[in-house]
Scaffold this active site. Sequence first.
Site, PDB file in Angstrom:
ATOM      1  N   GLN A 251       0.223   7.567 -16.554  1.00 53.59           N
ATOM      2  CA  GLN A 251       0.269   6.858 -15.272  1.00 53.59           C
ATOM      3  C   GLN A 251       0.694   5.407 -15.437  1.00 53.59           C
ATOM      4  OE1 GLN A 251      -0.227   8.628 -12.217  1.00 53.59           O
ATOM      5  NE2 GLN A 251       0.075  10.145 -13.837  1.00 53.59           N
ATOM      6  N   HIS A 254       4.338   4.359 -14.738  1.00 51.77           N
ATOM      7  CA  HIS A 254       4.912   4.233 -13.395  1.00 51.77           C
ATOM      8  C   HIS A 254       5.474   2.841 -13.150  1.00 51.77           C
ATOM      9  CE1 HIS A 254       4.287   7.867 -10.943  1.00 51.77           C
ATOM     10  NE2 HIS A 254       3.302   8.139 -11.766  1.00 51.77           N
ATOM     11  N   GLU A 319      -7.034   5.813  -7.038  1.00 50.26           N
ATOM     12  CA  GLU A 319      -6.123   6.823  -6.487  1.00 50.26           C
ATOM     13  C   GLU A 319      -6.307   8.172  -7.188  1.00 50.26           C
ATOM     14  OE1 GLU A 319      -1.297   7.453  -5.944  1.00 50.26           O
ATOM     15  OE2 GLU A 319      -2.060   6.057  -7.442  1.00 50.26           O
ATOM     16  N   HIS A 320      -6.185   8.171  -8.519  1.00 49.18           N
ATOM     17  CA  HIS A 320      -6.371   9.393  -9.309  1.00 49.18           C
ATOM     18  C   HIS A 320      -7.619   9.236 -10.175  1.00 49.18           C
ATOM     19  CE1 HIS A 320      -1.866   8.947  -8.958  1.00 49.18           C
ATOM     20  NE2 HIS A 320      -2.018  10.163  -8.480  1.00 49.18           N
ATOM     21  N   ASP A 353       0.967  14.987  -9.778  1.00 48.73           N
ATOM     22  CA  ASP A 353       2.176  14.223  -9.485  1.00 48.73           C
ATOM     23  C   ASP A 353       3.395  15.120  -9.321  1.00 48.73           C
ATOM     24  OD1 ASP A 353       0.951  11.774  -9.512  1.00 48.73           O
ATOM     25  OD2 ASP A 353       1.596  11.225 -11.532  1.00 48.73           O
ATOM     26  N   HIS A 413     -12.996   3.781  39.175  1.00 49.16           N
ATOM     27  CA  HIS A 413     -13.387   5.005  38.486  1.00 49.16           C
ATOM     28  C   HIS A 413     -14.450   5.752  39.303  1.00 49.16           C
ATOM     29  CE1 HIS A 413     -11.425   3.003  35.136  1.00 49.16           C
ATOM     30  NE2 HIS A 413     -11.591   4.071  34.363  1.00 49.16           N
TER      31      HIS A 413
END
Length: 432
Positions: A251, A254, A319-320, A353, A413
């Site tokens: 990761q 990235h 995230e992961h 992924d 109303h």
Amino acid sequence: MVLKLKQPNRSNAGPASTVDVSAIVRGVINDIRADGDKAVRTYSKKFDKWSPESFKLSPEEIQQIVSTVPQQIIDDIKQVQENVRTFALAQRASLKDFELEIRPGVHLGQKNVPINSVGAYIPGGRYPLLASSHMTILTAKCAGVPHVTACTPPIAGKIPANTVAAMHFAGADAIYILGGVQAVAAMAIGTETMKKVDFIAGPGNAFVAEAKRQLFGEEIGIDLPAGPTEVLIVADEHANPFTVATDLLSQAEHGPDSPAVLITNSQSVGEKTIAEVDRLLKILPTADIAGVSWDRLGEVIVVDTLDEAYKLADEYASEHVQILTQKPREALEKMSNYGALFLGEKTCVSYGDKCIGTNHVLPTRGAARYTGGLWVGKYLKTVTYQEVTSEQESGELGRLCGRAARAENFEGHARSGDVRAHQFLGDKFEWI
């Protein structure tokens, strides 16, 4: 006890950027709003050196491009998309329309209606991200979205054939070779040659993320704000440091802003993982990126127990989150803040992924505290409807509405309720 074997080295972040991303994005959006296709072409030439006769690929061009893709890649695309489709359709089937009668003749219902038009942004730049086609386009189609416009940038001045194939097989209704803010703005605003969409999904760089943020609300809906990829691994004393190190670096490659964190109850696993990362960086082809990310944002933290590890991991809301323990399913009960969980040594984040079938567009920067990732439900509008068929119940609701509305000083109303109480129950009102 909390022992930090490795902490972030933010002093190695380099000189602060002087680029005002927000201002640049605002300028591009304003120009496209004013000049449409002319501005889109100007910015495509400026940022991507790309100015074809038409940014939209014709069906013939798509077929020609797909024909250049090796058969093995096409077969793999179709296999991965079948995995994604199977899971997405199961998600869709779990969302039930319903109607109930809360009182005699008072019917309330709920429907899940697909968004009419979606824009899918498929990033390019450093890597051709085929998987983003599956996650954004295919998932939208599984939700029942009638029209998906898909954009991806050229890479080094060339059409990314593999990405186009993935977009095509995912079911994109229109494919544009167009990237960056100009692509997002064109989809959101609409131009002479690109129809406006109602919703935009897909990851991208800081400029793409900012464009989505600025256009959200007034122009479009968006999937979720996206930041750099994150990974957090919870490992026990039985975890293999080589596996832990490999998965952290998977990761970190990235980009230079991707946090990679290990939380473990074993100092030995922590120390050996650091040594393995250092060793692997010497032979990893993407070490120039992964190494920067690991140095700047990598962390290794030792705690006393796995319960403490789960608690600390929840604070990160990564995230992961990968669970490398003997009883990985404990995390399902003991954690709640994550984009996606990856349970056990036989599972890894890279599966999510690239190929396993769950969606990889996930919350970052702590957003997992309040949202999940992209899924079929993001492309659906959950709407309600009401019908009263009983005169008696309509009159009773009219009385209730009148009292409730007047308690809030909403006389207009109240009078809508009065009309029904008068018509169906014979109630008298001065104003009628």
